[in-house]
Design an enzyme around this catalytic site. Structure first.
Site, mmCIF file in Angstrom:
data_model
loop_
_atom_site.group_PDB
_atom_site.id
_atom_site.type_symbol
_atom_site.label_atom_id
_atom_site.label_comp_id
_atom_site.label_asym_id
_atom_site.label_seq_id
_atom_site.Cartn_x
_atom_site.Cartn_y
_atom_site.Cartn_z
ATOM 1 N N ASP A 30 0.855 -1.185 0.000
ATOM 2 C CA ASP A 30 0.000 0.000 0.000
ATOM 3 C C ASP A 30 0.892 1.237 0.000
ATOM 4 O OD1 ASP A 30 -3.253 0.372 0.847
ATOM 5 O OD2 ASP A 30 -1.983 2.146 1.052
ATOM 6 N N THR A 85 -12.539 1.421 -5.859
ATOM 7 C CA THR A 85 -13.043 1.990 -7.114
ATOM 8 C C THR A 85 -14.221 2.897 -6.771
ATOM 9 O OG1 THR A 85 -14.407 0.003 -7.448
ATOM 10 C CG2 THR A 85 -12.287 0.091 -8.575
ATOM 11 N N GLU A 152 -14.894 -10.280 -5.445
ATOM 12 C CA GLU A 152 -15.132 -10.589 -4.028
ATOM 13 C C GLU A 152 -16.609 -10.367 -3.704
ATOM 14 O OE1 GLU A 152 -16.010 -8.166 -1.728
ATOM 15 O OE2 GLU A 152 -15.779 -6.399 -3.012
ATOM 16 N N LEU A 154 -17.692 -9.923 -0.205
ATOM 17 C CA LEU A 154 -17.600 -9.768 1.246
ATOM 18 C C LEU A 154 -18.765 -8.963 1.796
ATOM 19 C CD1 LEU A 154 -13.822 -9.000 1.858
ATOM 20 C CD2 LEU A 154 -14.963 -11.182 1.457
ATOM 21 N N LYS A 213 -20.375 -9.417 -9.978
ATOM 22 C CA LYS A 213 -20.422 -8.645 -8.738
ATOM 23 C C LYS A 213 -21.444 -7.514 -8.801
ATOM 24 C CE LYS A 213 -19.493 -7.006 -4.694
ATOM 25 N NZ LYS A 213 -18.224 -6.488 -4.229
ATOM 26 N N PHE A 258 -33.061 -9.538 3.068
ATOM 27 C CA PHE A 258 -33.099 -8.199 2.477
ATOM 28 C C PHE A 258 -34.526 -7.699 2.265
ATOM 29 C CE2 PHE A 258 -28.827 -9.579 1.701
ATOM 30 C CZ PHE A 258 -28.070 -8.434 1.784
ATOM 31 N N CYS A 269 -20.319 -0.012 -1.262
ATOM 32 C CA CYS A 269 -20.523 -0.889 -2.423
ATOM 33 C C CYS A 269 -21.834 -0.623 -3.146
ATOM 34 C CB CYS A 269 -20.455 -2.352 -1.981
ATOM 35 S SG CYS A 269 -18.809 -2.879 -1.458
#
Length: 442
Positions: A30, A85, A152, A154, A213, A258, A269
């Site tokens: 990083d 992003t 991913e 997560l 995704k 949900f 996200c």
């Protein structure tokens, strides 16, 4: 395997520590020196249950280390891109600055691994077509490195579990058969323990993996906004959205997850991913296919305004000088992430309209102090609610769900309560003397 993770934020740090915990040798890279220094000491730069334990154990094993020097990546074979992003400042699309910077920084150090051909793996959420652009970038740079995309899935609050015990693994592989087989073999070695545990593996090409995704996040966002739209109709008719959600959730084609109405979704996200998905579809000439996501986004934002309007009504039409307690600042419990947080958005709107707002959150208080200096911060619910004329529960932390309505009533000036997450028992709060309101319930 010898693996680097490029980007040691939420995604990268959890991935690095988790991969080291199953036996890989991992280097976290990083550009943020303080973040790297903290991680070297076993200090988590964010709140995530279970992460600090995995981090400290991985460091103690000697299989995990961190650096700001990309030259250290030369001896590693698999390089995993885990940078952010975010939404573009002046648009709805995804900002790929960090993705390209990460790849550019790695390129001089690829093709040096003594273990064989290197593999660059994308885990960041990117617009469809990005992987092909990066593959061409690698080719133009003269490197022999393979590229694969491995999205991913997560959930904040469950990130370690979701990394070590995923419900599925997705590979986006090169079109060329030999390269696809070689990339798959390397990924299979990375995920060997998960695959041996019969974790479902789905393989496709680059655009398929990129679309998986954003498609998943868009579906979840749609489900949340759907039940919130139903809640709006319930509030106009006297229906009970919680009963409706229970009834339709029993249909196995729909399912119960949900389907709890509330103040909507937030985080780093879902909001930016659905906007980036729409923006990319528009660039590709397929904007009409995702036009419904515009309404999903609008419903979500409308729920925040609904809570503000309900607060004004309960306070007699004016916020000026009224003391309001907001329970919750993170976008969800078990996280200190305040990005696009409905709770923090509502608190800021109330403050901007003249209310005296105090916020409390079990994990995000320090972030609130930094990001919203106009808001007061309290250590717990009782301190926040002292002399309040209205209390709002906007993040469903367990400690807020377990509040004693009788005890809390003793510290407020007026017993008015908005349950923005529909997690409390209305009868218990009304019996304790509260003017209790919730989302889409009579």
């Amino acid at each position: 395997m010898r693996i680097t993770t490029v980007g040691c934020g939420y995604l990268g740090a959890v991935y690095a520590a988790s991969m080291a915990s199953i036996g890989h040798e991992v280097l976290g890279l990083d550009v943020d020196q303080k973040k790297i220094d903290d991680l070297k000491k076993g200090i988590a730069p964010f709140h995530e249950p279970g992460f600090e334990k995995v981090l400290t154990e991985a460091l103690a094993s000697g299989r995990l280390r961190f650096s700001t020097d990309y030259a250290d990546a030369a001896d590693y074979q698999v390089h995993v891109i885990c940078v952010g992003t975010p939404q573009q400042i002046n648009g709805s699309g995804a900002d790929l600055t960090y993705v390209h910077a990460a790849v550019d920084a790695l390129i001089p150090h690829l093709d040096k691994c003594p273990d064989g051909r290197s593999l660059l793996v994308g885990r960041s959420t990117v617009p469809v077509g990005t992987a092909q652009i990066l593959a061409q970038k690698l080719k133009d740079a003269g490197t022999d490195t393979l590229l694969a995309w491995n999205p991913e899935f997560l959930r904040e609050g469950f990130a370690v579990k979701d990394t070590l015990y995923p419900d599925r693994i997705v590979y986006g592989l090169p079109d060329a058969g030999a390269e696809a087989a070689e990339a798959k073999a390397l990924l299979d070695e990375v995920y060997e323990p998960m695959l041996k545990a019969d974790t479902p593996l789905v393989t496709g090409n680059y655009p398929t993996a990129e679309l998986v995704k954003v498609s998943a996040n868009s579906f979840l966002a749609t489900k949340i906004s759907f039940i919130n739209a139903v809640a709006e109709v319930c509030e106009a008719t006297g229906g009970d959205v919680s009963v409706i959600a229970e009834a339709i959730g029993l249909d196995d084609r729909i399912g119960p997850k949900f389907l709890r109405a509330g103040v909507g979704f937030g985080g780093g996200c879902l909001p930016k991913d659905i906007r980036a998905f729409m923006a990319r579809a528009g660039e590709l000439g397929a904007g009409e296919a995702l036009s419904f996501l515009r309404e999903v986004d609008m419903v979500n934002n409308r729920r925040r305004d609904h809570v503000v309007n309900l607060s004004r009504e309960m306070l007699g039409g004016s916020f000026t000088g009224k003391k309001i307690a907001v329970l919750g600042a993170a976008f969800k419990p078990d996280s200190d992430d305040t990005r696009q947080s409905p709770a923090l958005s509502v608190a800021s709107k109330l403050s901007g309209r003249g209310a005296d707002v105090t916020v409390t959150d079990p994990a995000a208080n320090e972030r609130v102090k930094t990001e919203r200096p106009n808001l007061k911060v309290a250590k717990d619910a009782f301190e926040a609610a002292k002399d309040a004329e209205l209390v709002l529960l906007l993040t469903e932390w367990d400690e807020f769900k377990q509040l004693d309505p009788v005890a809390l009533k003793e510290v407020v000036a007026e017993a008015r309560f908005i349950d923005g997450r529909n997690v409390l028992n209305p009868a218990a709060w009304r019996e304790a003397g509260w003017d209790y309101r919730s989302m889409g319930r009579p």
